[in-house]
Design an enzyme around this catalytic site. Structure first.
Site, PDB file in Angstrom:
ATOM      1  CE1 TYR A 197       8.641 -59.793 -85.242  1.00  0.00           C
ATOM      2  CE2 TYR A 197       8.826 -62.171 -85.435  1.00  0.00           C
ATOM      3  CZ  TYR A 197       9.425 -60.928 -85.374  1.00  0.00           C
ATOM      4  OH  TYR A 197      10.786 -60.821 -85.460  1.00  0.00           O
ATOM      5  CE  LYS A 219      11.384 -58.084 -88.732  1.00  0.00           C
ATOM      6  NZ  LYS A 219      12.102 -56.804 -88.427  1.00  0.00           N
TER       7      LYS A 219
END
Length: 336
Positions: free
Chosen positions: A151, A155
């Protein structure tokens, strides 16, 4: 009058997105709310807004993974606030490619559409997870980036894509980097709602993961105010701006504070499924909010222990309402 009046919000159906929609509508701006297309015709938290607010929203369904979908949603808008993302860290261990598709490629589609259509401002939403465990405290925007989960890696990729469009094409991009936002409508995947719902139940003990990591928790209305300040500030273009309180609290201390508020002793049992892999756990996050204060005049209104207590009290009151809990399909496993 604020400089941008016709605003597309991606991820508008989510926790922060729905609060942002409400705030923009309250300011009298025209909001096009893009929600993820689904077969049920549901608009997430937007379905729960008062009719008086919903009637002022241009609701559209789409998918940031589809470039044409994004372009058509953005047409006629003079700014875009990009919040659409996959955010659940545990699922990123199982399906990392989907995080690249949504978070990186989806951001690329937003940026390219904004460039082609001549949109006046893109506010891209990042996360404090991009820093990994703090090497320097408090964390400033210059802190090194270190992905400790798929994750976080996705990002970082999205953030760098946003910066590249500003540098290469002059796209007016500003990156907002909120620390841990909490409040009404937050997903039960997040730690504070998990603690609060279990504290409201008759369960003998809380089932949690690690208690030692620290976070900088920020009430959702403060995060939204920061996003709006970034939208309306010319000084934000080309910048990464953190939104945080500068107050650090461990998960264990958050449990103790919620116990104080509820007046209920809270024992904790470790649930292995909630533990991150050892090298993936982000042990410490605390924001240096100096840049937001200097550029935007923004600061948290619920900072420090007293502010956190106020925000948790408001959140507990919201989660204690059975009608609010009814919107969570998995709330029953917490409240017994």
């Amino acid at each position: 009058m604020p400089p941008f009046q016709n605003i597309l919000i991606t991820g508008a159906e989510g926790f922060i997105g729905s609060h942002l929609v409400e705030a923009l509508v309250a300011q009298g701006r025209h909001v096009r709310a893009m929600a993820w297309y689904n077969a049920f015709g549901h608009y997430g938290w937007l379905d729960t807004l008062p009719d008086a607010t919903r009637s002022k929203i241009d609701l559209v369904m789409g998918d940031v993974r589809d470039a044409l979908s994004v372009r058509e949603a953005m047409r006629g808008c003079d700014a875009v606030m990009h919040l659409a993302a996959l955010v659940a860290i545990p699922y990123s261990y199982q399906a990392p490619a989907s995080y690249v598709d949504t978070n990186v490629t989806g951001t690329l589609h937003v940026l390219q559409a904004a460039r082609d259509l001549g949109v006046g401002k893109v506010v891209h939403t990042s996360t404090s997870e991009v820093y990994g465990s703090a090497r320097i405290v408090p964390i400033a925007e210059t802190h090194p980036l270190a992905a400790q989960s798929p994750y976080a890696a996705s990002k970082i990729g999205a953030d760098q894509m946003a910066h590249s469009y500003y540098c290469a094409f002059g796209t007016p991009v500003a990156t907002a980097r909120p620390f841990n936002t909490y409040g009404p409508r937050q997903s039960l995947r997040a730690v504070l709602p998990t603690i609060m719902l279990q504290a409201l139940s008759a369960a003998p003990a809380l089932r949690l993961g690690a208690l030692s990591p620290t976070r900088d928790f920020n009430f959702v209305t403060d995060t939204v105010a920061g996003l709006l300040a970034i939208l309306d500030s010319d000084k934000a273009v080309g910048e990464v701006i953190q939104l945080g309180s500068g107050h650090e609290v461990s998960i264990g201390d958050a449990v103790r504070l919620i116990a104080e508020i509820t007046g209920k002793p809270l024992a904790v049992e470790t649930e292995p499924a909630r533990l991150r892999p050892a090298a993936s756990e982000v042990e410490r996050l605390v924001c240096d909010p100096a840049k937001a204060r200097a550029l935007l005049g923004w600061q948290s209104t619920l900072a420090g222990r007293d502010g956190l207590r106020q925000g948790l009290t408001r959140s507990l009151e919201w989660f204690a309402n059975p009608h609010n809990r009814s919107h969570y399909h998995d709330a029953q496993r917490y409240v017994v």
